[in-house]
Design a protein around this motif. Structure first.
Motif, PDB file in Angstrom:
ATOM      1  N   THR A   1      39.141  68.844  71.685  1.00 40.88           N
ATOM      2  CA  THR A   1      40.220  68.937  72.667  1.00 40.88           C
ATOM      3  C   THR A   1      40.092  67.836  73.705  1.00 40.88           C
ATOM      4  O   THR A   1      41.056  67.100  73.983  1.00 40.88           O
ATOM      5  CB  THR A   1      40.175  70.301  73.370  1.00 40.88           C
ATOM      6  OG1 THR A   1      40.166  71.315  72.373  1.00 40.88           O
ATOM      7  CG2 THR A   1      41.359  70.495  74.287  1.00 40.88           C
TER       8      THR A   1
ATOM      9  N   THR B   1      41.709  74.834  77.584  1.00 38.94           N
ATOM     10  CA  THR B   1      43.108  74.439  77.433  1.00 38.94           C
ATOM     11  C   THR B   1      43.714  74.136  78.799  1.00 38.94           C
ATOM     12  O   THR B   1      44.317  73.073  79.012  1.00 38.94           O
ATOM     13  CB  THR B   1      43.904  75.556  76.757  1.00 38.94           C
ATOM     14  OG1 THR B   1      43.233  75.925  75.558  1.00 38.94           O
ATOM     15  CG2 THR B   1      45.317  75.125  76.461  1.00 38.94           C
TER      16      THR B   1
ATOM     17  N   THR C   1      49.038  78.652  74.555  1.00 36.33           N
ATOM     18  CA  THR C   1      49.588  77.373  74.098  1.00 36.33           C
ATOM     19  C   THR C   1      50.988  77.160  74.664  1.00 36.33           C
ATOM     20  O   THR C   1      51.287  76.120  75.251  1.00 36.33           O
ATOM     21  CB  THR C   1      49.635  77.329  72.557  1.00 36.33           C
ATOM     22  OG1 THR C   1      48.341  77.655  72.072  1.00 36.33           O
ATOM     23  CG2 THR C   1      50.055  75.970  72.069  1.00 36.33           C
TER      24      THR C   1
END
Lengths: 320, 320, 320, 320, 320
Positions: C54, D54, E54
């Motif tokens: 990532t 993320t 996401t």
């Protein structure tokens, strides 16, 4: 343009109820088949969805970026129109004239005509853009507004209005008329050689503004992208219940899979509706309000006695 | 340019059937080997694919962003051409002339010539751009259009057309001719010193417009990127069936792995075809329609009696 | 600039064989240690790689975006050079001159000189940019081209060429010479007060073009980013075999881990080589071809009898 | 600006050793507690880290994009300063003057003064920008440079230098002085009405250049973003050892968790240091080198006998 | 604008305590139900959250990009205002005047009036922008500032101030007054034909600056995006405790799920507050400081004896 900070449920459901219904029914069906009738092989490993989600994420991020860029460019162009309308009024005032007393009445009436015709141009551009064109399948909308060329009548000479009304490209006709009047004034020595160019360059701004609006109006966001994003959202949403059915979620699997599908649907739909800013619907750039704002500014500057009312957002928080 | 909101299946299959066939056969083969002949070691852990998908996602997002930027820049440049064509007509009208009555017929015929030659330039630029060049391997396309320099004949003097036809860079030749006519008019005192510059600056816009189109036409999107994205999509699609075969999907593994491969293929292929906007195929910027729109606007402005028909999209929803 | 749609294997291996060899040997070593000598603790959970991937994805996406932007800006600047070269030729033709017959020969020879010196400037800029500078560690390249200032000799007066050759900044010297000739022509009344400014503004464009090229040439993409992306790609590739070794992949783990490492390597390397567009190597902006194209256009416009040949891509699909 | 392709370890450790020490000690502590003292509940599922990664990735990608944009804009602005410095010298040369022989000495000395004062302006702007301002907590840096207004002394008249030195905004004072000299020259008929405007427009470029630099200098990257990215990197790094401790990594868990934390730290820190390009430290835009390059170009153009030495990068590969 | 490198806890809690309280209570409730009352089916598989994360990441990255772009554009526009204010002062000084001695006192007082009115314009624009408008639900803020039109009084003629105070668009009124004074000066031959245009073009910059500010102020970031991002952050945070409850985290699950929710909340909230740069709150573009900086620069240039104090950031590190 939506003004209110919160969207009403009514509004959201109006545009999504069909999809939501499909998602719910599908989730229920999958749940029943799996948990009641024990057709266990139905389930899909969650990784499948993850792989698809990634690709979908690219598509949707891409679509929303460009949809927003289109909208924001449209808004910028109308912002330029506000700025240069004020410039036009000031330039007409300070760049046209003669030092001696001759022709003063004619000159003043010409100046007033040039400013009013400009207000006409701004409104004509709005009507021109909000006319639906062939390739948007117009659906029923919650909010709509009337936009007709007759609204331009007050700002034009009656004879000119008739010509205007019959042109293929009415706003461009008005810019040409502005040019003709400048030419005449120049031939009468009311405008200096160099000042004519400054006025012409302001007209070029209006040509560019109109052209940029036409470009956004007439060139849909590339169909390749919006078609496949819709298709992939549908496939993705159709697979989701199969992925969730195998967990320990039991009944909770129904609201959760609907919720997740809805998130992707929302991303797709917002992009879809944002990408066309001149379609006479609630996401439009607020051209009616901007036209009135321009009219108010210009009439205040030329000291007209009465100004039109400022446009406010309606009860549903929509400003057109 | 595609106008219709939905893409026909025919169209999609025309450009993807080979890949789809490969994906399907591969998935079937893997399925048979694994579930029938029990070659279990065949499977790959799904994480492998995830890692590859991430890198591929970067590549494809990147490729589509820049492909779209190329296309949209091309469309913007043609939008500028629309705007400045209107400007050119107006400037020719108001910046060329004399106050006395002498030379009026000559001046008027010069003005008409300058506007018609400009329509010729616009069409010449379209033909110039749609000529294929060497480094695009032209494949068979579903839709094509004829683009020939003879279409420019009507807008030019016959002698000039012959010269035009034999130049290396025909559109640039026409801009040079416009310059020569301005020079002559200036020498005859039909144009003021300062106004000549304003007209010249409008010609500079056309030089820039042509040059920007040539840049996009002659500089392919960097081959490094498009080559590897194609290769990686192929590798990714070749590995996918091995990853899905080990789940509990059984036969369902075939459509699912084809579907997921297709999503990535679509992203790659759309980028591939969007990145070149002047190739005489269905994704092209709709230059034919824009040429006609310019011709209609200019002829309406100079009050020509008959205007060409507006170009509509064809039965398949394609506007050239 | 690469023109051919497919990259030759030779080319890819030339720049990557060292890394590929390392990846392969490492994968074999890890495989042997694990499967043969049963050192099982060697494996790393796959999640480690995912977390690293990532972060690496951010880095590589970032690097490629900016690398491409640098390249594309360089190409745009050279596109501007094409456009304004045509503008310069036209302006020299129509803005310099006298109505009476005096001085006509001198004026014509001046015009020719101004155009030829401009072709000289364009070529000088190319040579100036392709000279290597200290901070690029020049490696052996597959394709190179000769770039020498003597190529400019034909376009300049012999005396001027000597001065030119000895300057620190030869292209800038030529722009100054253009300015001096304009000044002289203005003093002789061959150029009007206002027209001088228009010509000067075109020279400003060339100053900006040269300056933009120098900026890209002299400012490497920030070393902080490119250094760490290289390091992280190396670390990532070194960990990958350890993550794959524990699956059921057996021997297949070797090609797969090499393939995945290669994908990240490719992303890094393409960025690395794209970011410098003026280094006399195959990814360069095709300045030689553009110089010849400008020369052809300008010579055609001033009706020179013989034009140089158009530059084509070489057998390997490279256009310099 | 860093020039050398590889960063020295010394440099990296200088700015990160505190964080690296913390990461290492934490990893060791967690390892001992878990593997030696068997406090097994210490571990966190890896998914926690993934979710956080993320969000962190968004933050860091965002931060680095805008940090780089700030740096690159700063570099572009200084590139413009290079271009327009050359333009200024040429315009001073060709747009100021008289056809008769009167005043030639005065005119020439004015021209020289305008060019030298401009070199003074460029250096004054550098010093002005490199002065630290209150809201950057200046830390000890590896490389620093002296920047003082006395360096400008050589380019100015001694009296003018005293005024200059006591102004709030010294570079702006020099632009005002340029304006005053142009005004005087215009009043003496050494500059034409129209040419005065061209020179004024070049001065406007310098106003814009100075203003853009001041904007970047005085407006830090929004603190909201940089504060939280630092905090989240810290939280992320603090959780990582707990996630890795439960795998089969044993002792290998220490270098691996430090390595992964370092990757995120590097991304954060590079952004943090890139975002301020005028802080008199090694990541700065190389303003000293650019000032000297401008001085060399201008002095070569006005044929000064001796030019200053070109600035090279120092032994550590840093170019100031 | 926040200046201090670290945000105070007070500040963070002021805007987030409600959400944090909700997150904590929810996490405690879920923990108790699961670990104490053993309602085990409560848990959700972590993959659900990943899929949602996401999509949320796209939304939040998107929102923050555009929020920052709005803020930075606002800051750029105010930077332009700084630059062109300096330009205006210089142009007033060098482009207005007469060679003979007549009218000198009047001319000088006009110049002073034009500069002071400009300082008035800058302050009026600040007040105009900081007035709240209907569609921002103004909440209680930690820091606020008084902004009233009376602050403009000192820079205007008393009669003019009364007119100014009663206009719909006071800043635009001042630009029109500048235009009128230029027109009068031109009619009295104090300004040349061409110089009038240069001054008018500087006024156009101010029209554009004002218009760009109005656009950002009056067009909220599209409500569709900000509404759904808030909703999805809420849903996401509500699901998180259910996902963490099933791990081996026990009590640690409470701080960890609050921390992760907080990261997403922070991303959303920073975007939400950054997107409106003219709302009289601590994230504002520092317009008060910029107004004073402009006043200082202009008064120094026209050699006013006393300058206002420079604005510093307050004790909490906020610069208004």
């Amino acid at each position: 343009m939506l003004i209110s900070r919160n969207l009403k449920l009514k509004l959201i459901l109006f545009y999504t109820w069909k999809s939501l219904l499909y998602y719910t029914l599908l989730a229920i069906a999958v749940f029943l088949l799996h948990d009641y009738y024990k057709i266990i092989d139905l389930s899909i490993p969650f990784n499948t969805i993850t792989a698809l989600s990634t690709a979908l994420a690219i598509f949707l991020g891409f679509k929303n970026n460009y949809a927003y860029d289109r909208w924001w460019e449209a808004r910028k162009v109308w912002g330029l129109l506000v700025n240069y309308s004020r410039v036009w009024e000031r330039e007409v005032r300070i760049l046209i004239g003669k030092n001696d007393l001759e022709d003063q009445t004619e000159i003043n009436s010409l100046k007033r005509k040039l400013v009013f015709r400009h207000i006409g141009f701004v409104n004509a551009l709005r009507v021109y853009l909000r006319k639906t064109n062939g390739f948007i399948n117009k659906k029923v909308e919650l909010f709509e507004e009337e936009n007709q060329y007759v609204e331009v009548k007050n700002y034009l000479d009656p004879v000119e209005f008739v010509h205007f009304y019959n042109k293929n490209n009415p706003p461009n006709y008005l810019l040409n008329e502005q040019g003709k009047d400048l030419k005449n004034a120049y031939d009468k020595n009311w405008i200096k050689e160099y000042h004519l160019i400054r006025l012409e360059e302001t007209l070029i701004e209006f040509n560019n503004i109109q052209g940029m609006c036409e470009r956004i109006k007439n060139t849909p966001f590339l169909r390749q992208y919006s078609f496949f994003s819709r298709v992939f959202v549908f496939i993705h949403a159709s697979l989701i219940p199969f992925a969730f059915v195998s967990g320990d979620l039991h009944l909770a699997m129904i609201p959760i899979s609907v919720a997740i599908s809805f998130v992707f649907l929302a991303l797709d739909l917002i992009g879809e509706r944002t990408e066309d800013p001149f379609e006479n619907r609630l996401e439009d750039v607020s051209m009616t309000a901007l036209c009135t704002a321009i009219e108010r500014d210009l009439k205040e500057s030329i000291e007209e006695p009465s100004l039109p009312e400022k446009i406010k957002s309606n009860a549903d928080g929509v400003l057109m």
